[in-house]
Design an enzyme around this catalytic site. Structure first.
Site, PDB file in Angstrom:
ATOM      1  N   GLU A 186      12.520 -51.607  -2.639  1.00  0.00           N
ATOM      2  CA  GLU A 186      11.408 -52.479  -2.222  1.00  0.00           C
ATOM      3  C   GLU A 186      10.167 -52.380  -3.105  1.00  0.00           C
ATOM      4  OE1 GLU A 186      10.710 -51.614   1.908  1.00  0.00           O
ATOM      5  OE2 GLU A 186      12.696 -52.291   2.507  1.00  0.00           O
ATOM      6  N   GLU A 227      22.228 -53.754   3.688  1.00  0.00           N
ATOM      7  CA  GLU A 227      21.670 -53.429   5.020  1.00  0.00           C
ATOM      8  C   GLU A 227      21.812 -54.645   5.921  1.00  0.00           C
ATOM      9  OE1 GLU A 227      17.720 -51.797   4.738  1.00  0.00           O
ATOM     10  OE2 GLU A 227      18.176 -50.710   2.904  1.00  0.00           O
TER      11      GLU A 227
HETATM   12  C1  XIL Z   1      14.788 -48.275   8.811  1.00  0.00           C
HETATM   13  C2  XIL Z   1      15.611 -47.458   9.810  1.00  0.00           C
HETATM   14  O1  XIL Z   1      16.697 -48.227  10.252  1.00  0.00           O
HETATM   15  C3  XIL Z   1      14.744 -47.051  10.981  1.00  0.00           C
HETATM   16  O2  XIL Z   1      15.451 -46.145  11.839  1.00  0.00           O
HETATM   17  C4  XIL Z   1      13.451 -46.386  10.492  1.00  0.00           C
HETATM   18  O3  XIL Z   1      12.611 -46.127  11.590  1.00  0.00           O
HETATM   19  C5  XIL Z   1      12.729 -47.279   9.502  1.00  0.00           C
HETATM   20  O4  XIL Z   1      13.615 -47.607   8.430  1.00  0.00           O
HETATM   21  N1  XIL Z   1      14.662 -51.245   4.672  1.00  0.00           N
HETATM   22  C6  XIL Z   1      15.262 -50.063   4.321  1.00  0.00           C
HETATM   23  C7  XIL Z   1      15.727 -49.127   5.368  1.00  0.00           C
HETATM   24  O5  XIL Z   1      15.513 -49.827   3.128  1.00  0.00           O
HETATM   25  O6  XIL Z   1      15.641 -47.782   4.975  1.00  0.00           O
HETATM   26  C8  XIL Z   1      14.971 -49.329   6.662  1.00  0.00           C
HETATM   27  O7  XIL Z   1      15.571 -48.502   7.663  1.00  0.00           O
HETATM   28  C9  XIL Z   1      14.997 -50.787   7.054  1.00  0.00           C
HETATM   29  C10 XIL Z   1      14.335 -51.652   6.011  1.00  0.00           C
END
Ligand code: XIL
Length: 378
Positions: free
Chosen positions: A155, A260
């Site tokens: 990101e 994701e």
């Molecule tokens: C999220 C997790 O799912 C949560 O449990 C945590 O509280 C916050 O992070 N982008 C990413 C992930 O790269 O690491 C994030 O995961 C969601 C957004």
């Protein structure tokens, strides 16, 4: 009895009581791409046997949902905590899975000390480089040969293509990205390296990420894939928007990973972001399905999920992994994001760990087309 009854009902109504059929998601998709899930530490223990069953039967790739983020791995400078991360990697090895590490350099879930000196002032570029190198070298080095790919930078680029004004950027400028890739490669020359981000279908971001890929390659640095997170919803993005980015990243000379994936079934406050600092306050009308998803919405959700899966299958030459951000609806982060306290339905398995219709449809269609392909070859 009062306490046991709900558990009994859950067990009897759960998919655990149904017969274990083959094929599974991972066997049906075997010649397409890895199919993965994000795991939390409690899922590794095996105590949640329903989750364990779904994970090991259907998925052949895993990524840690939280435990490899820098605030957990190195909460204080030089003090590393590897217990959960070790258990995660061991789990992947025991079940013969493709293990991905997530993530080395990210502005979020990062320990406070990372950018400041003892007096609380920003550290110099030299100190930050040294801290990045030490973190990356220690973590990548520990799992050398065992973790197969790393989200090196997460990101860092905004939707308009500009760089996120994170502390990494403020202190080191654009150079922090090539440096992170260089350090990771030095720590494990064999491991695959990825750039990972959300909203990767925005044209501005797409162009900037393609430029980044080309520049890293031109400098002789290793980058194997671009990770498109894919925290989407019912309102966007369109299949065409998403597909344009898959094509663009592949043309830039890397593999594509859907890293994701989840699709909220709820009303969207904005429709298009997954920036975790944008949490919007809870509103009743934004949480309409607390008692279950109405059939019509469920049908739309399954249809849209199927279209996405078909898109990924159509691009299987470029896509090497599709990872869902969680196992089943009950433990998805989307219940808390972007609005806390909602009941969402974003994953392939429901709150009882049962496969949604899209899973069975996918398995059936793939099995039929695999059969056709086999008989053609004969
Ligand atoms: C999220 C997790 O799912 C949560 O449990 C945590 O509280 C916050 O992070 N982008 C990413 C992930 O790269 O690491 C994030 O995961 C969601 C957004």
């Amino acid at each position: 009895m009062k306490r046991i009854l709900p558990i009994l009902i859950l067990l009897l109504s759960s998919c655990a009581s149904q017969k274990h059929y083959e094929p599974t998601l991972k066997s049906a998709l075997a010649d397409k791409f890895y199919i993965g899930t994000a795991l939390s530490p409690w899922q590794l223990t095996g105590r949640d046997s329903l989750a364990h069953d779904v994970i090991t039967r259907h998925f052949n790739a895993i990524v840690p949902e939280n435990c490899m983020k820098s605030m957990y791995l190195q909460p204080r400078e030089g003090e590393f905590r590897f217990r959960d991360a070790d258990a995660f990697v061991r789990f992947g090895e025991e079940h013969d899975m493709f293990v991905t590490g997530h993530c080395l350099i990210w502005h979020s879930q990062l320990p406070d000390w990372f950018f400041v000196d003892e007096a609380g002032r920003d550290v110099s570029p030299e100190v930050l480089r040294q801290r990045m190198r030490s973190h990356i070298t220690t973590v990548v080095g520990r799992y050398k040969g065992r973790i197969k790919g790393w989200d090196v930078v997460n990101e860092a680029i905004m939707e308009d293509g500009s760089y996120r004004k994170s502390k990494f950027y403020e202190i080191l400028g654009e150079e922090f990205i090539p440096l992170a890739f260089q350090y990771a490669h030095e720590a494990d020359p064999e491991v695959e390296l990825y750039y990972n981000d959300y909203n990767m279908y925005f044209p501005g971001k797409r162009e900037a990420v393609c430029r980044l890929v080309r520049e890293l390659k031109a400098r002789g640095l290793r980058i194997d894939a671009v990770g498109m997170q894919g925290h989407i919803d019912m309102f966007g993005p369109s299949i065409e928007e998403f597909e344009a980015s898959i094509n663009a990243y592949a043309e830039a000379g890397v593999k594509v990973m859907i890293t994701e994936f989840d699709m909220s079934a709820l009303p969207s406050p904005w429709h298009r972001s997954a920036n975790i600092s944008d949490t919007i306050s809870y509103e009743q009308r934004m949480n309409p399905y607390t008692q279950g998803l109405p059939e019509a919405v469920s049908a739309q959700w399954n249809e849209r999920m199927m279209q996405y899966m078909q898109l990924f299958i159509a691009h299987a030459d470029d896509i090497t992994r599709v990872t869902l951000w969680g196992v089943c609806d009950g433990n998805s982060w989307r219940n808390g994001f972007p609005i806390r306290g909602r009941t969402d339905y974003p994953l392939l398995f429901d709150r009882q760990y049962c496969p949604k219709p899209v899973v069975n449809q996918l398995i059936e269609e793939l099995t039929a087309s695999n059969k056709r392909a086999r008989s053609k070859r004969k």
